[in-house]
Motif scaffolding. Structure first.
Motif, PDB file in Angstrom:
ATOM      1  N   LEU A  22      98.544  52.150  16.658  1.00 24.81           N
ATOM      2  CA  LEU A  22      97.569  51.112  16.990  1.00 24.81           C
ATOM      3  C   LEU A  22      96.409  51.626  17.832  1.00 24.81           C
ATOM      4  N   GLU A  23      96.576  52.776  18.429  1.00 26.15           N
ATOM      5  CA  GLU A  23      95.597  53.294  19.395  1.00 26.15           C
ATOM      6  C   GLU A  23      94.199  53.340  18.775  1.00 26.15           C
ATOM      7  N   GLY A  24      93.253  52.623  19.413  1.00 24.01           N
ATOM      8  CA  GLY A  24      91.862  52.643  18.984  1.00 24.01           C
ATOM      9  C   GLY A  24      91.552  51.832  17.743  1.00 24.01           C
ATOM     10  N   LYS A  25      92.545  51.130  17.194  1.00 24.93           N
ATOM     11  CA  LYS A  25      92.337  50.355  15.965  1.00 24.93           C
ATOM     12  C   LYS A  25      92.071  48.886  16.293  1.00 24.93           C
ATOM     13  N   THR A  26      91.794  48.093  15.258  1.00 27.74           N
ATOM     14  CA  THR A  26      91.573  46.656  15.407  1.00 27.74           C
ATOM     15  C   THR A  26      92.831  45.923  14.953  1.00 27.74           C
ATOM     16  N   LEU A  27      93.484  45.232  15.882  1.00 26.06           N
ATOM     17  CA  LEU A  27      94.722  44.528  15.596  1.00 26.06           C
ATOM     18  C   LEU A  27      94.424  43.062  15.286  1.00 26.06           C
ATOM     19  N   LEU A  28      94.927  42.599  14.153  1.00 23.13           N
ATOM     20  CA  LEU A  28      94.899  41.174  13.814  1.00 23.13           C
ATOM     21  C   LEU A  28      96.330  40.667  13.944  1.00 23.13           C
ATOM     22  N   LEU A  29      96.595  39.895  14.990  1.00 22.19           N
ATOM     23  CA  LEU A  29      97.936  39.369  15.246  1.00 22.19           C
ATOM     24  C   LEU A  29      97.940  37.907  14.839  1.00 22.19           C
ATOM     25  N   ILE A  72      83.262  47.389   6.008  1.00 20.23           N
ATOM     26  CA  ILE A  72      83.976  47.353   7.291  1.00 20.23           C
ATOM     27  C   ILE A  72      84.328  48.766   7.742  1.00 20.23           C
ATOM     28  N   ASP A  73      84.011  49.038   9.010  1.00 21.55           N
ATOM     29  CA  ASP A  73      84.236  50.353   9.580  1.00 21.55           C
ATOM     30  C   ASP A  73      85.476  50.387  10.486  1.00 21.55           C
ATOM     31  N   ASP A  74      86.026  49.208  10.807  1.00 20.11           N
ATOM     32  CA  ASP A  74      87.213  49.137  11.659  1.00 20.11           C
ATOM     33  C   ASP A  74      88.449  49.614  10.903  1.00 20.11           C
ATOM     34  N   ARG A  75      89.364  50.220  11.627  1.00 22.16           N
ATOM     35  CA  ARG A  75      90.684  50.553  11.085  1.00 22.16           C
ATOM     36  C   ARG A  75      91.608  49.391  11.459  1.00 22.16           C
ATOM     37  N   ILE A  76      91.942  48.575  10.472  1.00 19.53           N
ATOM     38  CA  ILE A  76      92.608  47.293  10.739  1.00 19.53           C
ATOM     39  C   ILE A  76      94.121  47.418  10.604  1.00 19.53           C
ATOM     40  N   VAL A  77      94.817  46.824  11.571  1.00 22.04           N
ATOM     41  CA  VAL A  77      96.263  46.656  11.505  1.00 22.04           C
ATOM     42  C   VAL A  77      96.541  45.161  11.506  1.00 22.04           C
ATOM     43  N   LEU A  78      97.239  44.688  10.491  1.00 23.36           N
ATOM     44  CA  LEU A  78      97.540  43.272  10.328  1.00 23.36           C
ATOM     45  C   LEU A  78      99.006  43.033  10.683  1.00 23.36           C
ATOM     46  N   ALA A 118     105.177  39.551  21.470  1.00 23.55           N
ATOM     47  CA  ALA A 118     104.966  40.348  20.259  1.00 23.55           C
ATOM     48  C   ALA A 118     103.851  41.361  20.479  1.00 23.55           C
ATOM     49  N   TYR A 119     102.767  40.924  21.100  1.00 22.37           N
ATOM     50  CA  TYR A 119     101.653  41.827  21.398  1.00 22.37           C
ATOM     51  C   TYR A 119     102.107  42.980  22.289  1.00 22.37           C
ATOM     52  N   GLU A 120     102.844  42.658  23.338  1.00 22.84           N
ATOM     53  CA  GLU A 120     103.305  43.696  24.262  1.00 22.84           C
ATOM     54  C   GLU A 120     104.257  44.675  23.568  1.00 22.84           C
ATOM     55  N   ALA A 121     105.129  44.146  22.698  1.00 23.70           N
ATOM     56  CA  ALA A 121     106.064  45.011  21.981  1.00 23.70           C
ATOM     57  C   ALA A 121     105.327  45.936  21.017  1.00 23.70           C
ATOM     58  N   LEU A 122     104.312  45.407  20.339  1.00 24.62           N
ATOM     59  CA  LEU A 122     103.521  46.218  19.416  1.00 24.62           C
ATOM     60  C   LEU A 122     102.777  47.332  20.164  1.00 24.62           C
ATOM     61  N   CYS A 123     102.189  46.986  21.304  1.00 22.55           N
ATOM     62  CA  CYS A 123     101.451  47.979  22.084  1.00 22.55           C
ATOM     63  C   CYS A 123     102.373  49.053  22.644  1.00 22.55           C
ATOM     64  N   GLU A 124     103.571  48.639  23.041  1.00 24.07           N
ATOM     65  CA  GLU A 124     104.541  49.602  23.574  1.00 24.07           C
ATOM     66  C   GLU A 124     104.926  50.622  22.512  1.00 24.07           C
ATOM     67  N   GLY A 170     103.125  51.133  19.433  1.00 19.89           N
ATOM     68  CA  GLY A 170     102.034  51.739  18.675  1.00 19.89           C
ATOM     69  C   GLY A 170     100.825  52.173  19.472  1.00 19.89           C
ATOM     70  N   GLY A 171     100.766  51.817  20.768  1.00 15.37           N
ATOM     71  CA  GLY A 171      99.604  52.161  21.572  1.00 15.37           C
ATOM     72  C   GLY A 171      98.650  50.985  21.714  1.00 15.37           C
ATOM     73  N   GLN A 172      97.555  51.192  22.416  1.00 14.54           N
ATOM     74  CA  GLN A 172      96.627  50.124  22.758  1.00 14.54           C
ATOM     75  C   GLN A 172      95.515  49.997  21.721  1.00 14.54           C
ATOM     76  N   PRO A 173      95.396  48.846  21.066  1.00 17.30           N
ATOM     77  CA  PRO A 173      94.294  48.672  20.113  1.00 17.30           C
ATOM     78  C   PRO A 173      92.952  48.568  20.829  1.00 17.30           C
ATOM     79  N   ALA A 174      91.889  48.906  20.106  1.00 18.74           N
ATOM     80  CA  ALA A 174      90.546  48.783  20.684  1.00 18.74           C
ATOM     81  C   ALA A 174      90.166  47.320  20.866  1.00 18.74           C
ATOM     82  N   HIS A 175      90.583  46.493  19.913  1.00 23.00           N
ATOM     83  CA  HIS A 175      90.316  45.055  20.019  1.00 23.00           C
ATOM     84  C   HIS A 175      91.416  44.307  19.269  1.00 23.00           C
TER      85      HIS A 175
END
Length: 218
Positions: free
Chosen positions: A126-133, A70-76, A147-153, A155-160
């Motif tokens: 989170l910027e540019g990473k892969t978020l698993l929510l 796996i090449d993604d940088r994953i945030v769980l 929760a998604y909006e709070a995380l993005c606020e 940590g930044g915007q995930p790539a996916h």
């Protein structure tokens, strides 16, 4: 936005779903938590099919082997407290992932209505990473979107973003599809139910996942 409903195929997953729904088996909190964890493991495997991979050379005692890893940088990330066993299932497979946690709860009013409040966030970049929510129950969808909006606020915007639920309502799926970025969001559900009660519990659902896993709260 792509939505995957995993019980549309007959697999071992259906055994775990049947047990978390069964009110007699639910009396065993340890088994309930373990079934949430096992569903998390199955879902993690399914999600892994859609991640990005890159070759890595591994040195064995007898030579070298090239393996696709796996090449993604994953945030769980999960929502406390009901999400913890489900989250653990994912962590068993994505064991080197960064982790994030959100505390969200329903604040009820005298007329029986409620609003969702987010109180605590633990989140890295989170910027540019892969978020698993991941959250067991996708009922109205409002808690998950907040929760998604709070995380993005924070940590930044995930790539996916991959949203994962054990049981989702059709209403919750509609809400997520309307309020999250469709081009960069994929939804995974073990099962989808049609109804919500007036208190926004999924029918037939499983009941209160947090109470079943950890005991009733006041």
């Amino acid at each position: 936005m792509t939505v995957h409903v995993l019980n549309q195929q007959n697999t071992l997953l259906n055994k775990f779903i049947s047990e978390i729904r069964d009110r007699e088996i639910q009396k065993d909190a340890m088994r309930f938590r373990r079934n949430l964890e096992r569903i998390g493991e199955v879902t993690a495997y399914e999600i892994s099919r859609e991640l990005n991979y890159a070759p890595r050379t591994v040195v064995t005692p007898l030579g070298e082997a090239v393996v696709q890893t796996i090449d993604d940088r994953i945030v769980l990330a999960t929502i406390l407290r009901a999400g913890l066993p489900f989250h653990q299932g994912f962590l068993n497979y994505f064991d080197d992932a960064q982790n994030a946690f959100v505390s969200a709860y329903r604040k009820s009013t005298k007329d029986g209505k409620f609003t969702v409040k987010v109180e605590y966030i633990s989140c890295g970049e989170l910027e540019g990473k892969t978020l698993l929510l991941v959250d067991p129950m996708l009922a109205t969808g409002s808690s998950l979107v907040l929760a998604y909006e709070a995380l993005c606020e924070k940590g930044g915007q995930p790539a996916h973003t991959h949203v994962a639920a054990v049981i989702a309502s059709e209403q919750g799926l509609d809400y997520v599809q309307k309020h999250m970025p469709g081009a960069t969001t994929t939804v995974w559900c073990a099962a989808v139910d049609e109804e919500l009660t007036s208190r926004s519990y999924i029918v037939p659902g499983i009941g209160d996942a947090g109470d079943l896993a950890y005991g009733e709260k006041k």
